[in-house]
Design a protein around this motif. Structure first.
Motif, short mmCIF file in Angstrom:
data_model
loop_
_atom_site.label_atom_id
_atom_site.label_comp_id
_atom_site.label_asym_id
_atom_site.label_seq_id
_atom_site.Cartn_x
_atom_site.Cartn_y
_atom_site.Cartn_z
N LYS A 133 -33.57 137.21 9.66
CA LYS A 133 -32.64 136.08 9.56
C LYS A 133 -32.99 135.18 8.38
CE LYS A 133 -30.99 135.70 14.33
NZ LYS A 133 -30.92 134.86 15.55
N THR A 134 -34.29 135.01 8.14
CA THR A 134 -34.73 134.22 6.98
C THR A 134 -34.28 134.89 5.69
OG1 THR A 134 -36.65 133.37 8.17
CG2 THR A 134 -36.72 133.28 5.76
N PHE A 135 -34.45 136.21 5.62
CA PHE A 135 -34.00 136.95 4.45
C PHE A 135 -32.49 136.80 4.26
CE2 PHE A 135 -31.86 140.84 3.04
CZ PHE A 135 -32.32 140.92 1.73
N LEU A 136 -31.75 136.92 5.36
CA LEU A 136 -30.29 136.82 5.29
C LEU A 136 -29.85 135.46 4.77
CD1 LEU A 136 -27.94 138.76 6.04
CD2 LEU A 136 -27.75 137.52 8.20
N GLY A 137 -30.52 134.41 5.25
CA GLY A 137 -30.19 133.06 4.79
C GLY A 137 -30.38 132.90 3.29
N LYS A 138 -31.47 133.47 2.77
CA LYS A 138 -31.72 133.41 1.32
C LYS A 138 -30.71 134.26 0.55
CE LYS A 138 -36.70 132.49 1.52
NZ LYS A 138 -38.05 132.98 1.13
N ALA A 139 -30.34 135.40 1.13
CA ALA A 139 -29.41 136.30 0.45
C ALA A 139 -28.03 135.66 0.30
CB ALA A 139 -29.29 137.61 1.22
N PHE A 140 -27.61 134.88 1.29
CA PHE A 140 -26.27 134.28 1.24
C PHE A 140 -26.26 132.87 0.66
CE2 PHE A 140 -25.28 137.76 4.08
CZ PHE A 140 -24.02 138.14 3.63
N HIS A 141 -27.43 132.28 0.43
CA HIS A 141 -27.49 130.97 -0.21
C HIS A 141 -26.74 130.99 -1.54
CE1 HIS A 141 -29.27 127.17 -1.58
NE2 HIS A 141 -29.35 127.76 -2.75
N PRO A 142 -25.96 129.97 -1.86
CA PRO A 142 -25.77 128.68 -1.20
C PRO A 142 -24.65 128.68 -0.16
CG PRO A 142 -24.65 128.64 -3.29
CD PRO A 142 -25.32 130.00 -3.19
N ASN A 143 -24.15 129.85 0.23
CA ASN A 143 -23.08 129.92 1.23
C ASN A 143 -23.66 130.10 2.62
OD1 ASN A 143 -20.94 129.91 -0.78
ND2 ASN A 143 -21.63 131.97 -1.30
N SER A 144 -22.83 129.89 3.62
CA SER A 144 -23.26 130.03 5.01
C SER A 144 -23.11 131.47 5.48
CB SER A 144 -22.42 129.11 5.91
OG SER A 144 -22.68 129.39 7.27
N VAL A 145 -24.10 131.96 6.18
CA VAL A 145 -24.04 133.31 6.75
C VAL A 145 -22.90 133.42 7.75
CG1 VAL A 145 -25.30 135.01 8.11
CG2 VAL A 145 -26.51 133.65 6.42
N ASP A 146 -22.56 132.31 8.40
CA ASP A 146 -21.51 132.31 9.43
C ASP A 146 -20.14 132.69 8.89
OD1 ASP A 146 -23.42 131.49 11.24
OD2 ASP A 146 -22.99 129.36 10.96
N ASN A 147 -19.95 132.54 7.57
CA ASN A 147 -18.65 132.82 6.97
C ASN A 147 -18.55 134.23 6.39
OD1 ASN A 147 -17.84 130.17 7.52
ND2 ASN A 147 -18.70 129.42 5.59
N THR A 148 -19.48 135.10 6.76
CA THR A 148 -19.53 136.45 6.20
C THR A 148 -19.30 137.51 7.28
OG1 THR A 148 -21.91 136.67 6.56
CG2 THR A 148 -21.21 135.66 4.49
N ILE A 149 -19.01 138.73 6.83
CA ILE A 149 -18.88 139.85 7.75
C ILE A 149 -20.26 140.20 8.29
CG2 ILE A 149 -18.26 142.30 7.93
CD1 ILE A 149 -16.26 141.82 5.66
N ALA A 150 -20.36 140.33 9.61
CA ALA A 150 -21.65 140.64 10.23
C ALA A 150 -22.14 142.02 9.82
CB ALA A 150 -21.52 140.57 11.75
#
Length: 239
Positions: free
Chosen positions: A123-140
């Protein structure tokens, strides 16, 4: 028909290309998404429908995100007429003083796979990968849906591959048109790693490299504006 084969990066999956596929298909392109198989989607390596005949200038376009450049089938890469590299790299760990600390961090990630701390690490990796956008707005993807036992083995093997990358794949087509897209706010790819990619491509590729920096972009760069610009660039054959 002009076609695209796309390969996602570490911990991603083929569903992340949905917006790209829809846009390109609407403009008459054939699109295929490869799948590494970290989660529930079966592994799939696409192949070109035909070798591009020179006489009618058919385009075989490879689009790779991050580690995708190093995961794609070598024959597919060698037969590409155009290559689009999205937040990618030739070698991930740069040749400088940060080398050791990055290697330690990557090996720590590898060691956490399969432990009770795996989910938090991913989850930490995912947060960095999608920064500066929110992971919640992406396809799971696999991280949100769950990593399979076989997928976990692949994640470990692919982290080893990422750590060991030293150069562009040997099969990288020297006569291809190349577009490099970077996010200025990328928290995964280091500035020196980006410089190394451009340097290595300049040595390898015969044609001038197109290089875009998306000022508000992070590591994923999957916005509709970027997708449309990439399609426009590919259809301008002298671009």
């Amino acid at each position: 028909m002009n076609e695209v084969i796309a390969m996602h990066g570490w911990a991603g999956d083929s569903e992340g290309w949905q917006a790209w596929a829809s846009h390109f298909q609407a403009r008459g392109w054939n699109w295929q998404s490869c799948e590494r198989g970290y989660g529930s989607i079966p592994t799939h390596q696409a192949q070109w429908t035909e070798t591009p005949p020179i006489k009618n200038h058919k385009q075989n376009v490879f689009i790779g995100h991050s580690l995708g450049l190093h995961l794609i089938n070598s024959k597919v890469l060698s037969e590409a007429t155009d290559v689009v590299l999205v937040a990618s790299f030739s070698r991930f760990v740069p040749k400088n003083s940060t080398n050791r600390s990055i290697s330690i961090a990557l090996n720590s990630m590898r060691n956490l796979l399969g432990t009770q701390n795996e989910n938090q690490m991913l989850k930490t990796f995912l947060g960095k990968a999608f920064h500066p956008n929110s992971v919640d707005n992406t396809i799971a993807g696999p991280i949100q849906k769950g990593i399979s036992s076989e997928g976990r083995k692949k994640l470990k093997a692919d982290l080893d591959l990422l750590i060991e990358t030293k150069a562009l794949p040997a099969e990288f087509p020297s006569n291809a048109r190349v577009l490099v897209i970077e996010g200025a706010k990328d928290e995964i790819i280091l500035p020196q790693t980006r410089k190394d990619l451009i340097k290595d491509l300049t040595t390898k590729v015969e044609k001038p490299i197109s290089h875009w920096i998306i000022e508000e972009g992070g590591h994923t760069l999957m916005t509709s504006e970027v997708i449309e610009k990439v399609c426009d660039w590919l259809e301008q054959k002298n671009g």
